[in-house]
Scaffold this motif. Structure first.
Motif, PDB file in Angstrom:
ATOM      1  N   ARG A   8       0.882  -1.170   0.000  1.00 36.42           N
ATOM      2  CA  ARG A   8       0.000   0.000   0.000  1.00 36.42           C
ATOM      3  C   ARG A   8       0.917   1.216   0.000  1.00 36.42           C
ATOM      4  N   ARG A  46       1.346   5.290  -0.285  1.00 38.72           N
ATOM      5  CA  ARG A  46       0.681   6.579  -0.140  1.00 38.72           C
ATOM      6  C   ARG A  46       1.646   7.656  -0.597  1.00 38.72           C
ATOM      7  N   THR A 100       2.166  11.608  -0.963  1.00 31.79           N
ATOM      8  CA  THR A 100       1.703  12.898  -0.471  1.00 31.79           C
ATOM      9  C   THR A 100       2.388  13.997  -1.281  1.00 31.79           C
ATOM     10  N   GLY A 155      -7.724   8.417  -5.256  1.00 34.04           N
ATOM     11  CA  GLY A 155      -7.259   9.794  -5.127  1.00 34.04           C
ATOM     12  C   GLY A 155      -7.240  10.483  -6.465  1.00 34.04           C
ATOM     13  N   THR A 186      -6.899  12.815  -3.197  1.00 33.69           N
ATOM     14  CA  THR A 186      -7.729  13.350  -2.133  1.00 33.69           C
ATOM     15  C   THR A 186      -7.201  14.716  -1.764  1.00 33.69           C
ATOM     16  N   LEU A 196      -3.374  13.650  -1.586  1.00 35.30           N
ATOM     17  CA  LEU A 196      -2.992  12.283  -1.249  1.00 35.30           C
ATOM     18  C   LEU A 196      -3.401  11.350  -2.384  1.00 35.30           C
ATOM     19  N   ASP A 222      -3.376   7.109  -3.111  1.00 36.09           N
ATOM     20  CA  ASP A 222      -3.117   5.774  -2.587  1.00 36.09           C
ATOM     21  C   ASP A 222      -3.057   4.780  -3.742  1.00 36.09           C
ATOM     22  N   HIS A 229      -2.149   0.465  -4.737  1.00 40.06           N
ATOM     23  CA  HIS A 229      -1.900  -0.909  -4.302  1.00 40.06           C
ATOM     24  C   HIS A 229      -1.133  -1.591  -5.427  1.00 40.06           C
ATOM     25  N   THR A 270       5.239   6.902   1.033  1.00 35.73           N
ATOM     26  CA  THR A 270       5.233   6.001   2.183  1.00 35.73           C
ATOM     27  C   THR A 270       4.770   4.629   1.701  1.00 35.73           C
TER      28      THR A 270
END
Length: 118
Positions: free
Chosen positions: A18, A20, A22, A51, A53, A87, A89, A91, A114
């Protein structure tokens, strides 16, 4: 004596993570351009994308006196800087993220990645 199983590099890279991403910037147009480039690159690789987001804008305000000596009429300058954040995200395996994030990033846009295991 029991032996520990050795993790291979191939299985480590193929596991889903996962991720993320930013993004933060003072310029909204540059930030949105980087966001659309990342999302279109991820969708081209058939990844699960959530996103961008939009997070609340931070407004840093500073109010200073115009007069250098303190004499005279009390007049002030008001300055503010707006910081916009997004943000995204993903996968995906970690090796695919390296290919996606290799796009040209606009100057003034900060990127933080991240990675967490699923």
């Amino acid at each position: 004596m029991a032996t520990k199983p050795v993790k291979s590099i191939e299985s480590e890279e193929q596991r889903l993570h996962r991720i993320r991403i930013t993004l933060s910037s003072r310029d909204v147009k540059a930030l949105e351009k980087v966001c659309t480039d990342l999302v279109t690159g991820a969708k081209a690789k058939d990844l699960k994308v959530a996103g961008p987001t939009r997070l609340p804008t931070k407004i840093l305000r500073l109010m200073v006196r115009k007069s250098p000596c303190g004499e005279g009429t009390n007049t002030f300058d008001r300055w503010e800087m707006r910081i916009h954040k997004r943000l995204i995200d993903l996968h995906s395996p970690s090796d695919v993220v390296k290919q996606i994030t290799s796009i040209s990033i606009e100057p003034g846009v900060e990127v933080e990645v991240t990675i967490a295991d699923l």
